[in-house]
Design a protein around this motif. Structure first.
Motif, PDB file in Angstrom:
ATOM      1  N   LEU A  25      19.487   3.858  -5.219  1.00 43.74           N
ATOM      2  CA  LEU A  25      18.230   4.272  -4.328  1.00 43.74           C
ATOM      3  C   LEU A  25      17.207   4.738  -5.583  1.00 43.74           C
ATOM      4  CD1 LEU A  25      19.869   6.810  -1.643  1.00 43.74           C
ATOM      5  CD2 LEU A  25      19.065   4.445  -1.493  1.00 43.74           C
ATOM      6  N   VAL A  26      17.610   5.014  -6.781  1.00 42.78           N
ATOM      7  CA  VAL A  26      16.788   5.497  -7.424  1.00 42.78           C
ATOM      8  C   VAL A  26      17.006   4.932  -9.007  1.00 42.78           C
ATOM      9  CG1 VAL A  26      15.152   7.291  -8.686  1.00 42.78           C
ATOM     10  CG2 VAL A  26      15.967   7.649  -6.149  1.00 42.78           C
ATOM     11  N   GLU A  27      16.276   4.348  -9.754  1.00 47.03           N
ATOM     12  CA  GLU A  27      16.806   3.863 -10.919  1.00 47.03           C
ATOM     13  C   GLU A  27      16.866   4.969 -12.055  1.00 47.03           C
ATOM     14  OE1 GLU A  27      17.756   0.851 -11.615  1.00 47.03           O
ATOM     15  OE2 GLU A  27      17.168   0.012  -9.777  1.00 47.03           O
ATOM     16  N   LYS A  28      17.560   4.771 -12.845  1.00 44.79           N
ATOM     17  CA  LYS A  28      17.719   6.254 -13.743  1.00 44.79           C
ATOM     18  C   LYS A  28      16.652   6.147 -14.888  1.00 44.79           C
ATOM     19  CE  LYS A  28      22.814   6.640 -12.795  1.00 44.79           C
ATOM     20  NZ  LYS A  28      22.520   7.420 -11.753  1.00 44.79           N
ATOM     21  N   ASP A  29      16.246   4.924 -15.221  1.00 47.41           N
ATOM     22  CA  ASP A  29      15.178   5.044 -16.413  1.00 47.41           C
ATOM     23  C   ASP A  29      13.725   5.181 -16.052  1.00 47.41           C
ATOM     24  OD1 ASP A  29      14.661   2.385 -14.901  1.00 47.41           O
ATOM     25  OD2 ASP A  29      14.998   1.323 -16.671  1.00 47.41           O
ATOM     26  N   GLY A  30      13.689   5.301 -14.745  1.00 48.41           N
ATOM     27  CA  GLY A  30      12.138   5.760 -14.344  1.00 48.41           C
ATOM     28  C   GLY A  30      11.417   4.554 -13.656  1.00 48.41           C
ATOM     29  N   SER A  31      12.093   3.283 -13.656  1.00 46.75           N
ATOM     30  CA  SER A  31      11.570   2.048 -13.339  1.00 46.75           C
ATOM     31  C   SER A  31      11.707   2.072 -11.886  1.00 46.75           C
ATOM     32  CB  SER A  31      11.928   0.963 -14.057  1.00 46.75           C
ATOM     33  OG  SER A  31      13.456   0.599 -13.604  1.00 46.75           O
ATOM     34  N   TYR A  32      11.181   1.129 -11.238  1.00 46.26           N
ATOM     35  CA  TYR A  32      11.532   0.889  -9.765  1.00 46.26           C
ATOM     36  C   TYR A  32      11.357  -0.748  -9.464  1.00 46.26           C
ATOM     37  CZ  TYR A  32       6.420   1.346  -9.569  1.00 46.26           C
ATOM     38  OH  TYR A  32       4.797   1.018 -10.017  1.00 46.26           O
ATOM     39  N   ALA A  33      12.068  -1.018  -8.674  1.00 44.07           N
ATOM     40  CA  ALA A  33      11.647  -2.756  -8.007  1.00 44.07           C
ATOM     41  C   ALA A  33      10.473  -2.940  -7.458  1.00 44.07           C
ATOM     42  CB  ALA A  33      12.919  -2.800  -6.901  1.00 44.07           C
ATOM     43  N   GLN A  34      10.041  -4.203  -7.697  1.00 46.97           N
ATOM     44  CA  GLN A  34       8.963  -4.849  -7.561  1.00 46.97           C
ATOM     45  C   GLN A  34       9.020  -6.248  -7.189  1.00 46.97           C
ATOM     46  OE1 GLN A  34       6.533  -4.149 -11.153  1.00 46.97           O
ATOM     47  NE2 GLN A  34       6.629  -2.079 -11.069  1.00 46.97           N
ATOM     48  N   VAL A  35       7.843  -6.843  -6.434  1.00 42.65           N
ATOM     49  CA  VAL A  35       7.668  -8.389  -6.743  1.00 42.65           C
ATOM     50  C   VAL A  35       6.573  -8.447  -7.004  1.00 42.65           C
ATOM     51  CG1 VAL A  35       9.176  -8.627  -4.358  1.00 42.65           C
ATOM     52  CG2 VAL A  35       6.645  -8.090  -4.151  1.00 42.65           C
ATOM     53  N   PRO A  36       6.333  -9.914  -7.524  1.00 48.33           N
ATOM     54  CA  PRO A  36       5.018 -10.338  -8.524  1.00 48.33           C
ATOM     55  C   PRO A  36       3.895  -9.833  -7.568  1.00 48.33           C
ATOM     56  CG  PRO A  36       6.806 -11.742  -8.767  1.00 48.33           C
ATOM     57  CD  PRO A  36       7.236 -10.945  -7.820  1.00 48.33           C
ATOM     58  N   LEU A  37       2.780  -9.446  -8.189  1.00 46.97           N
ATOM     59  CA  LEU A  37       1.540  -9.312  -7.353  1.00 46.97           C
ATOM     60  C   LEU A  37       0.674 -10.792  -7.250  1.00 46.97           C
ATOM     61  CD1 LEU A  37      -0.003  -6.132  -8.909  1.00 46.97           C
ATOM     62  CD2 LEU A  37       1.203  -6.210  -6.677  1.00 46.97           C
ATOM     63  N   GLU A  38       0.344 -10.916  -6.039  1.00 47.99           N
ATOM     64  CA  GLU A  38      -0.427 -12.068  -5.881  1.00 47.99           C
ATOM     65  C   GLU A  38      -1.953 -12.032  -6.367  1.00 47.99           C
ATOM     66  OE1 GLU A  38      -2.160 -14.038  -1.851  1.00 47.99           O
ATOM     67  OE2 GLU A  38      -0.043 -14.012  -1.913  1.00 47.99           O
ATOM     68  N   LYS A  39      -2.559 -10.798  -6.327  1.00 41.86           N
ATOM     69  CA  LYS A  39      -3.817 -10.807  -7.111  1.00 41.86           C
ATOM     70  C   LYS A  39      -3.885  -9.301  -7.580  1.00 41.86           C
ATOM     71  CE  LYS A  39      -5.885  -9.678  -2.621  1.00 41.86           C
ATOM     72  NZ  LYS A  39      -6.883 -10.055  -1.560  1.00 41.86           N
ATOM     73  N   ASP A  40      -4.925  -9.267  -8.448  1.00 46.69           N
ATOM     74  CA  ASP A  40      -5.132  -7.854  -9.240  1.00 46.69           C
ATOM     75  C   ASP A  40      -5.286  -6.852  -8.285  1.00 46.69           C
ATOM     76  OD1 ASP A  40      -4.210  -8.962 -11.365  1.00 46.69           O
ATOM     77  OD2 ASP A  40      -6.145  -9.075 -12.356  1.00 46.69           O
ATOM     78  N   LYS A  41      -6.383  -7.083  -7.401  1.00 44.91           N
ATOM     79  CA  LYS A  41      -7.341  -6.046  -6.598  1.00 44.91           C
ATOM     80  C   LYS A  41      -6.831  -6.470  -5.069  1.00 44.91           C
ATOM     81  CE  LYS A  41     -10.592  -5.249 -10.045  1.00 44.91           C
ATOM     82  NZ  LYS A  41     -12.008  -4.968 -10.350  1.00 44.91           N
ATOM     83  N   VAL A  42      -6.619  -5.368  -4.587  1.00 45.92           N
ATOM     84  CA  VAL A  42      -6.543  -5.347  -2.857  1.00 45.92           C
ATOM     85  C   VAL A  42      -7.336  -4.504  -2.068  1.00 45.92           C
ATOM     86  CG1 VAL A  42      -3.951  -6.232  -3.054  1.00 45.92           C
ATOM     87  CG2 VAL A  42      -4.672  -3.623  -2.924  1.00 45.92           C
ATOM     88  N   VAL A  43      -7.668  -4.798  -0.978  1.00 50.56           N
ATOM     89  CA  VAL A  43      -8.711  -3.950  -0.079  1.00 50.56           C
ATOM     90  C   VAL A  43      -7.944  -3.500   0.969  1.00 50.56           C
ATOM     91  CG1 VAL A  43     -10.573  -3.961   1.425  1.00 50.56           C
ATOM     92  CG2 VAL A  43     -10.649  -5.587  -0.762  1.00 50.56           C
ATOM     93  N   ILE A  44      -8.175  -2.203   0.972  1.00 54.18           N
ATOM     94  CA  ILE A  44      -7.527  -1.071   2.308  1.00 54.18           C
ATOM     95  C   ILE A  44      -8.566  -0.946   3.114  1.00 54.18           C
ATOM     96  CG2 ILE A  44      -6.454   0.972   2.884  1.00 54.18           C
ATOM     97  CD1 ILE A  44      -5.321   0.873  -0.040  1.00 54.18           C
ATOM     98  N   LYS A  45      -8.247  -1.150   4.516  1.00 53.46           N
ATOM     99  CA  LYS A  45      -9.346  -0.578   5.389  1.00 53.46           C
ATOM    100  C   LYS A  45      -8.608   0.164   6.389  1.00 53.46           C
ATOM    101  CE  LYS A  45     -12.789  -4.345   5.235  1.00 53.46           C
ATOM    102  NZ  LYS A  45     -13.667  -5.197   5.896  1.00 53.46           N
ATOM    103  N   VAL A  46      -9.242   1.368   6.865  1.00 46.84           N
ATOM    104  CA  VAL A  46      -8.757   2.451   7.887  1.00 46.84           C
ATOM    105  C   VAL A  46      -9.639   2.540   8.845  1.00 46.84           C
ATOM    106  CG1 VAL A  46      -8.209   4.605   7.977  1.00 46.84           C
ATOM    107  CG2 VAL A  46      -7.697   3.493   5.709  1.00 46.84           C
ATOM    108  N   VAL A  47      -9.082   2.438  10.119  1.00 46.89           N
ATOM    109  CA  VAL A  47      -9.552   2.599  11.358  1.00 46.89           C
ATOM    110  C   VAL A  47      -9.475   3.841  12.163  1.00 46.89           C
ATOM    111  CG1 VAL A  47      -9.896   1.395  13.712  1.00 46.89           C
ATOM    112  CG2 VAL A  47      -9.396  -0.018  11.623  1.00 46.89           C
ATOM    113  N   GLN A  48     -10.741   4.486  12.293  1.00 50.64           N
ATOM    114  CA  GLN A  48     -10.526   5.775  13.248  1.00 50.64           C
ATOM    115  C   GLN A  48     -11.010   5.304  14.734  1.00 50.64           C
ATOM    116  OE1 GLN A  48     -11.966   9.003  10.982  1.00 50.64           O
ATOM    117  NE2 GLN A  48     -13.740   8.916  12.206  1.00 50.64           N
ATOM    118  N   ASN A  49     -10.229   5.597  15.783  1.00 53.98           N
ATOM    119  CA  ASN A  49     -10.779   5.231  16.854  1.00 53.98           C
ATOM    120  C   ASN A  49     -10.213   6.432  18.128  1.00 53.98           C
ATOM    121  OD1 ASN A  49      -8.514   3.845  16.817  1.00 53.98           O
ATOM    122  ND2 ASN A  49      -8.728   3.588  18.871  1.00 53.98           N
TER     123      ASN A  49
END
Length: 365
Positions: A25-49
């Protein structure tokens, strides 16, 4: 319906894995599982309604059609205005709204995930090439009679990528009542037997970063656990939330976070608690915010590649605090809602009685 066979299965699993974990569940060396990023920057949008409750419509079907149409319009606006989104976050209950009454009535105001609504939203996700995230009251044939509070993530391919169960409900919610929905905490053993330990604090590893979704509020240790599991962007859906909680949680756990809140009618006693959706940095800094109680869409672009460079999970003081935590006894035990269907509390008042009955801190004779 008896849960005896399943409880025997759970006991067998517990005995066979006592003192051990089936997965790392947790790596002992402080690392963590990842997959390669498709791009450097991502856009988050939040809707409130403002979402209408299904119980306010002549039929549940009409209500779902109305709320789905509203989500469709808002998704299309998010996709065509401003920067192209990679994640679109909705609130806790954009399809169902809230429900009141007895369990049988509340179950009618739920959806299935996946289901017709997620299929329709999946088509939008594919058209926009984005992830769509939202919360909902839900039902599941594997959990007959239970009202679930789930957060769904729909992938760019239009399919449900993950369903995040609510970890636990806030306690002492209102005088004379407790929230009667089913969470991981109140059916813990059965949940782990069915889905495994990795699903206690699941992480969806995407090409845009490691994400998770939660409705939990003011529960520091829950978010510590998500961070230990490698979350980089923590999406949150809640109502009557605390801005300070969102900012502090992001800062303490070194991850980005976004919160979507619902709007309340202007004449509602809760109007002052509506809206206020925000996106924050790992330092707890506000990157985008709509402080109003009005319908709106906010956005922020984050450099996920730069954030990930050399990153480790936070250095929590687990060993020094262990003696204290080992002696701490939770007020309410795990599994308190894993009961036969005919014993499930019918409403918040009955849930309050159940919680009082099982409380370890109830010192009354």
């Amino acid at each position: 319906m008896s849960h005896a066979p399943l409880k025997l299965l759970t006991l067998a699993i517990a005995l066979s894995t006592a003192g051990a974990h089936a997965a790392t569940l947790v790596e002992k060396d402080g690392s963590y599982a990842q997959v390669p990023l498709e791009k450097d920057k991502v856009v988050i949008k939040v809707v409130q309604n403002l979402t209408k409750n299904l119980q306010d419509f002549p039929t549940i079907q009409e209500g779902l059609a109305h709320n789905l149409a509203q989500m469709t319009d808002l998704t299309q606006r998010a996709c065509t205005q401003g920067k192209k989104p990679d994640f679109i976050l909705f609130n806790e209950f954009p399809l169902t709204g809230y429900s009141d009454g007895k369990r049988e009535d509340k179950l009618k105001s739920t959806i299935t995930i996946p289901g017709p609504e997620t299929e329709a939203l999946g088509n939008l996700a594919k058209d926009c090439d984005t992830y769509i995230i939202f919360g909902s009251y839900a039902r599941d044939d594997a959990w007959p009679g239970h009202i679930l509070s789930l957060n769904a993530v729909i992938g760019r391919d239009g399919k449900v990528a993950e369903k995040f169960w609510k970890t636990r409900n806030v306690k002492n919610y209102q005088p004379g009542m407790e929230i009667p929905t089913t969470t991981i905490e109140n059916v813990y053993d059965r949940y782990v037997a069915m889905y495994g330990e990795e699903e206690l604090f699941p992480v969806l590893r995407t090409e845009y970063g490691n994400i998770a979704v939660s409705t939990v509020q003011r529960d520091t240790m829950v978010y510590n656990a998500f961070a230990m599991r490698g979350v980089e962007i923590m999406f949150r859906t809640a109502t009557l939330f605390s801005k300070l909680d969102v900012m502090a949680t992001a800062s303490f756990n070194n991850f980005y976070s976004a919160m979507s809140n619902i709007n309340f009618p202007a004449d509602s006693e809760w109007a002052s608690m509506g809206g206020g959706s925000l996106i924050v940095s790992p330092r707890g800094e506000v990157l985008a915010e709509d402080p109003s109680n009005n319908e709106g869409i906010i956005e922020a672009e984050i450099d996920i590649a730069k954030f990930r460079e050399g990153r480790k999970i936070p250095p929590y003081p687990v060993e020094i605090t262990r003696p204290v935590f080992e002696q701490y006894q939770q007020a309410f035990p795990l599994n308190h809602l894993d009961v036969p269907i005919d014993q499930l509390p019918d409403d918040g008042a009955e849930m309050k009685k159940l919680m009082d009955r099982v409380s370890r801190w109830n010192t009354r004779e």
